[in-house]
Write an enzyme that holds these catalytic residues in place. Structure first.
Site, PDB file in Angstrom:
ATOM      1  N   GLU A   1       1.723  53.166  53.902  1.00  0.00           N
ATOM      2  CA  GLU A   1       0.769  52.813  52.469  1.00  0.00           C
ATOM      3  C   GLU A   1       0.079  51.932  52.813  1.00  0.00           C
ATOM      4  O   GLU A   1      -1.394  51.869  53.284  1.00  0.00           O
ATOM      5  CB  GLU A   1       1.097  53.407  51.044  1.00  0.00           C
TER       6      GLU A   1
ATOM      7  N   ASP B   1      18.703  48.271  56.212  1.00  0.00           N
ATOM      8  CA  ASP B   1      19.496  48.370  55.631  1.00  0.00           C
ATOM      9  C   ASP B   1      19.948  47.667  54.850  1.00  0.00           C
ATOM     10  O   ASP B   1      20.258  46.814  55.563  1.00  0.00           O
ATOM     11  CB  ASP B   1      20.587  48.641  56.971  1.00  0.00           C
TER      12      ASP B   1
END
Ligand SMILES: *[C@@H]1O[C@H](CO)[C@@H](O)[C@H](O)[C@H]1NC(C)=O
Ligand SMILES: *[C@@H]1O[C@H](CO)[C@@H](O)[C@H](O)[C@H]1NC(C)=O
Length: 349
Positions: free
Chosen positions: A176, A223
């Site tokens: 975004e 992660d």
């Protein structure tokens, strides 16, 4: 570290046609990168309808939590995973409609499910400039990846907040920031300027890639991010140069007061690791392995040690350190902007 290496959320962003010119963002551009909204990483957003004063406002479509809808058990083949898929896909449909969305679906048996075929779906989002869309395979792709499923854990509801709900939410924000706010809200850096710049550039005859894998200029895997005081080592000598760029971005943002956290060590503490210090032992098995085995350059953003809540029911929204999540989002966004070489389109004064 996990039984399955899929399904993945992947964002593929193409950089300019040449990869040789890497220019750090100016202080002005670094400061101009919009930060996350308060709701973006709120694990418990207020779901009550907007107050009457803003009843006709459309801001409710963007001011919603990216993270909260992912803080549910998301085991492949369950309704929770379908809900997570809907959240991810509808986020892009609503906010980033110009991104190309592709599902990569297949079924597989897993040790935990015996003979039952479990459906898997990788979600691949791609954003390329017009010239690259006309000539598929012509642009290098920065590839940002996190897995969006959650592990099956007995004894309760495992939501995997760091593993990898928060990393997925960081990627949503990154997409975004990189392509909506940056290019549309800030009139200085219109997407047209970027596209024109790219279109005007000529690419050498040698620059067409053989296949989509070879097109990956860097595979960044996020992660286990979201716990306080993370320390992410530089795992690979071959991509240490990229690690150093991201560490430098973090250092500059800290020095400029653009980050919220004040850890004793930076999140990326090994900017000055020497070539002789890579002994090949610090490797953490993860989703990047099949890509690495085929030659893709990997930047693995996984802390060592792992968060203390790893693979426990405590890996939930309450145990996330939200300022850390927001700072990761800022760092990854700035690194992405730098990678995409927006500096070249900054107006000269
Ligand atoms: C978004 O919502 C939060 C409350 O959740 C509010 O404090 C903030 O001002 C809103 N921001 C925008 C830009 O609407
Ligand atoms: C692939 O899986 C997704 C998520 O379950 C689903 O929305 C989509 O329709 C599937 N696509 C195909 C071609 O089966």
């Amino acid at each position: 570290m996990r039984l399955a290496t899929l399904p993945l959320l992947s964002l593929l962003l193409s950089a300019g046609p040449t990869t040789n010119a890497y220019t750090p963002l100016s202080d002005t551009l670094l400061r101009a990168i919009p930060g996350p909204l308060p709701a973006d990483f709120d694990p418990h957003p207020d779901t009550s309808p907007p107050s009457s004063s803003s009843s006709s406002s459309s801001s409710t479509t963007t001011n919603t939590s990216l993270l909260a809808p992912l803080l549910i058990p998301r085991v492949p083949g369950t309704p929770g995973q379908a809900a997570a898929q809907t959240h991810l896909a509808s986020f892009f449909a609503r906010t980033l409609p110009e991104w190309e969305l592709r599902w990569h679906n297949f079924t597989s048996r897993t040790p935990a499910t015996g003979d039952r075929d479990v459906p898997f779906a990788n979600l691949v989002l791609r954003r390329e400039p017009p010239w690259a869309r006309r000539r598929p395979g012509s642009a290098g792709l920065l590839t940002l990846v996190a897995h969006y499923d959650s592990k099956m854990l007995s004894g309760g509801e495992f939501v995997g907040a760091t593993d990898s709900a928060a990393p997925c939410a960081i990627l949503l924000l990154d997409g975004e920031e990189a392509f909506v706010k940056w290019t549309e809200e800030d009139s200085c850096y219109g997407s047209r300027a970027l596209a024109a710049d790219w279109e005007a550039a000529t690419y050498p005859a040698m620059s067409t890639f053989k296949n989509p894998l070879r097109q990956i200029s860097l595979f960044v895997l996020l992660d286990l991010l979201g716990a306080a005081n993370p320390e992410v080592p530089s795992y690979f000598q071959s991509t240490h140069w990229a690690y150093k760029k991201m560490a430098a971005v973090e250092g500059r943002m800290r020095a400029m007061g653009l980050l919220e956290t004040k850890p004793a060590k930076p999140f990326l503490p090994q900017e000055h690791k020497m070539a002789t210090q890579f002994d090949g032992r610090g490797f953490v098995g993860d989703d990047h392995e099949p890509f690495m085995a085929r030659g893709a350059p990997i930047l693995h953003l996984i802390p060592s040690p792992f968060p203390s809540v790893w693979h426990t029911l405590d890996d939930d929204g309450e145990h996330l350190d939200i300022p850390t999540v927001r700072d990761w989002a800022r760092i990854v966004t700035a690194f992405t902007m730098e990678w995409l070489d927006v500096q070249k389109t900054e107006p000269q004064r």
